[in-house]
Design a protein around this motif. Sequence first.
Motif, PDB file in Angstrom:
ATOM      1  N   SER A  77       0.707  -1.138   0.062  1.00 35.74           N
ATOM      2  CA  SER A  77       0.196  -0.052   0.086  1.00 35.74           C
ATOM      3  C   SER A  77       0.869   1.366   0.078  1.00 35.74           C
ATOM      4  O   SER A  77       2.015   1.250   0.321  1.00 35.74           O
ATOM      5  CB  SER A  77      -0.938   0.082   1.248  1.00 35.74           C
ATOM      6  OG  SER A  77      -0.066   0.283   2.316  1.00 35.74           O
ATOM      7  N   ARG A  78       0.323   2.345  -0.148  1.00 38.55           N
ATOM      8  CA  ARG A  78       0.881   3.647  -0.323  1.00 38.55           C
ATOM      9  C   ARG A  78       1.544   3.877   1.093  1.00 38.55           C
ATOM     10  O   ARG A  78       2.742   4.154   1.310  1.00 38.55           O
ATOM     11  CB  ARG A  78       0.034   4.657  -0.382  1.00 38.55           C
ATOM     12  CG  ARG A  78       0.645   6.317  -0.381  1.00 38.55           C
ATOM     13  CD  ARG A  78      -0.360   7.269  -0.494  1.00 38.55           C
ATOM     14  NE  ARG A  78       0.280   8.518  -0.547  1.00 38.55           N
ATOM     15  CZ  ARG A  78       0.689   9.123  -1.633  1.00 38.55           C
ATOM     16  NH1 ARG A  78       0.371   8.946  -2.765  1.00 38.55           N
ATOM     17  NH2 ARG A  78       1.286  10.514  -1.439  1.00 38.55           N
ATOM     18  N   ASP A  79       0.832   3.405   2.155  1.00 35.35           N
ATOM     19  CA  ASP A  79       1.426   3.647   3.765  1.00 35.35           C
ATOM     20  C   ASP A  79       2.642   2.684   3.777  1.00 35.35           C
ATOM     21  O   ASP A  79       3.730   3.018   4.563  1.00 35.35           O
ATOM     22  CB  ASP A  79       0.273   3.369   4.720  1.00 35.35           C
ATOM     23  CG  ASP A  79      -0.656   4.455   4.793  1.00 35.35           C
ATOM     24  OD1 ASP A  79      -0.436   5.482   4.038  1.00 35.35           O
ATOM     25  OD2 ASP A  79      -1.882   4.298   5.445  1.00 35.35           O
ATOM     26  N   ASP A  80       2.467   1.492   3.338  1.00 32.76           N
ATOM     27  CA  ASP A  80       3.626   0.716   3.392  1.00 32.76           C
ATOM     28  C   ASP A  80       4.998   1.115   2.834  1.00 32.76           C
ATOM     29  O   ASP A  80       6.200   1.010   3.402  1.00 32.76           O
ATOM     30  CB  ASP A  80       3.435  -0.690   2.587  1.00 32.76           C
ATOM     31  CG  ASP A  80       2.227  -1.558   3.559  1.00 32.76           C
ATOM     32  OD1 ASP A  80       2.016  -1.405   4.552  1.00 32.76           O
ATOM     33  OD2 ASP A  80       1.706  -2.195   2.734  1.00 32.76           O
ATOM     34  N   VAL A 107       5.593   4.496   2.030  1.00 31.09           N
ATOM     35  CA  VAL A 107       6.024   5.660   2.827  1.00 31.09           C
ATOM     36  C   VAL A 107       6.864   5.434   4.133  1.00 31.09           C
ATOM     37  O   VAL A 107       7.770   5.996   4.429  1.00 31.09           O
ATOM     38  CB  VAL A 107       4.631   6.615   3.074  1.00 31.09           C
ATOM     39  CG1 VAL A 107       4.964   7.759   4.151  1.00 31.09           C
ATOM     40  CG2 VAL A 107       4.292   7.129   1.712  1.00 31.09           C
ATOM     41  N   ALA A 108       6.473   4.130   4.733  1.00 28.49           N
ATOM     42  CA  ALA A 108       6.919   3.857   6.098  1.00 28.49           C
ATOM     43  C   ALA A 108       8.460   3.524   6.034  1.00 28.49           C
ATOM     44  O   ALA A 108       9.281   3.617   6.951  1.00 28.49           O
ATOM     45  CB  ALA A 108       6.041   2.611   6.640  1.00 28.49           C
ATOM     46  N   GLU A 155      10.638  12.451  -0.735  1.00 28.98           N
ATOM     47  CA  GLU A 155       9.326  12.519  -0.569  1.00 28.98           C
ATOM     48  C   GLU A 155       8.615  11.696  -1.831  1.00 28.98           C
ATOM     49  O   GLU A 155       9.077  11.663  -2.892  1.00 28.98           O
ATOM     50  CB  GLU A 155       8.883  13.884  -0.512  1.00 28.98           C
ATOM     51  CG  GLU A 155       9.331  14.711   0.641  1.00 28.98           C
ATOM     52  CD  GLU A 155       8.972  14.207   1.989  1.00 28.98           C
ATOM     53  OE1 GLU A 155       7.939  13.511   2.177  1.00 28.98           O
ATOM     54  OE2 GLU A 155       9.404  14.584   3.025  1.00 28.98           O
ATOM     55  N   TRP A 206       1.546   7.825  -6.245  1.00 25.04           N
ATOM     56  CA  TRP A 206       1.595   6.468  -5.837  1.00 25.04           C
ATOM     57  C   TRP A 206       0.611   5.938  -6.847  1.00 25.04           C
ATOM     58  O   TRP A 206      -0.825   6.162  -6.323  1.00 25.04           O
ATOM     59  CB  TRP A 206       1.209   6.272  -4.499  1.00 25.04           C
ATOM     60  CG  TRP A 206       1.313   4.929  -4.118  1.00 25.04           C
ATOM     61  CD1 TRP A 206      -0.288   4.021  -3.942  1.00 25.04           C
ATOM     62  CD2 TRP A 206       2.208   3.649  -3.875  1.00 25.04           C
ATOM     63  NE1 TRP A 206       0.124   2.940  -3.571  1.00 25.04           N
ATOM     64  CE2 TRP A 206       1.538   2.519  -3.638  1.00 25.04           C
ATOM     65  CE3 TRP A 206       3.624   3.751  -4.113  1.00 25.04           C
ATOM     66  CZ2 TRP A 206       2.151   1.360  -3.282  1.00 25.04           C
ATOM     67  CZ3 TRP A 206       4.215   2.512  -3.962  1.00 25.04           C
ATOM     68  CH2 TRP A 206       3.539   1.232  -3.331  1.00 25.04           C
ATOM     69  N   ALA A 251      10.784  -2.244   1.164  1.00 26.64           N
ATOM     70  CA  ALA A 251       9.126  -2.280   1.482  1.00 26.64           C
ATOM     71  C   ALA A 251       8.688  -3.701   0.999  1.00 26.64           C
ATOM     72  O   ALA A 251       7.370  -4.031   1.217  1.00 26.64           O
ATOM     73  CB  ALA A 251       8.676  -1.340   0.069  1.00 26.64           C
TER      74      ALA A 251
END
Length: 311
Positions: free
Chosen positions: A110-113, A115-116, A165, A169, A197
């Motif tokens: 996911s996008r959050d994965d 970005v993490a 940054e 995505w 990731a």
Amino acid sequence: MNEGLAARPRPANGGPDGVVLLDKPVGLSSNIALQKVRRLFGSRKAGHTGSLDPLASGLLPVCLGQATRFSGYLLGAAKGYRVTGRLGERTATGDVEGDVVERCAWEQLSRDDFVAVLPGFRGPILQVPPMYSALKQGGERLYKKARRGEVVERPAREVEIHGLELEAWTPPSFSLDVRCSKGTYIRTLVEDLARAAGSCAHVTALRRYAAGPYEHESMYTLEALEALAAESPERLAEVVLPIDSTVAGLPMVTLPAEAAHRLMQGQPVALGPEGDAGLVRVYSPAGFIGLGERGATGELRVKRLLGTCKV
């Protein structure tokens, strides 16, 4: 930042002295692009300040004439890039030009994965240079070994990621804004990010938008420069930035004519205790004369001068 920038010297022969910000197209090597600019301006001497791969486009500062004396200070400057990668495939070259050597699942990310994992790549990091690079080992470029199918050990090198940054995505594609130090391999960064990731990736597009003090100034395509040259030499000369734009980020010191003359003769000049030690750009009443180095006690010594300058 641009305070004190000098007028562009216009020698009668040998072309102008200054910097042209070329918008290099995809598919052209940095050296070929450099030679095209050099011929357009009729310059005897020219150099760029950090090459871009043929796949990459964007900012390529080209130093003409006496500006080449200061190009080394841009080689080590921070750079800014916008890069697009594609998840699920790793290639031999790290970009679209190489054969696919590994396929990985990406649908689970996911996008959050993604970005993490970014914070772990900001600041000083270690990178192993890619085999397809211009670094030398045993007197031979690594990419020549890679083309023969050879893989050799490459020691990791420290680079610094000043900014990182996620801009877009749209899996399996993603885009990043990267600000980094000299020597950073964006292809390797994309590969390492994807691996962290839980997938793999390669670069599909790369564009440089900043190099040292140059970011907001206008870039010119080869076609635009050719059009200006067709109008008149004066129109073409208008795009040339002054020599001291190469070192615009350094503190500025202006000397009286007598002190500037002494410095140009190789003699130290006392500046007093104000100011930090280090490199400074030096001006006489007539304009920019070169670089000096301020010592801890305030003594200024010459570092690099223009070939011809007035006091």
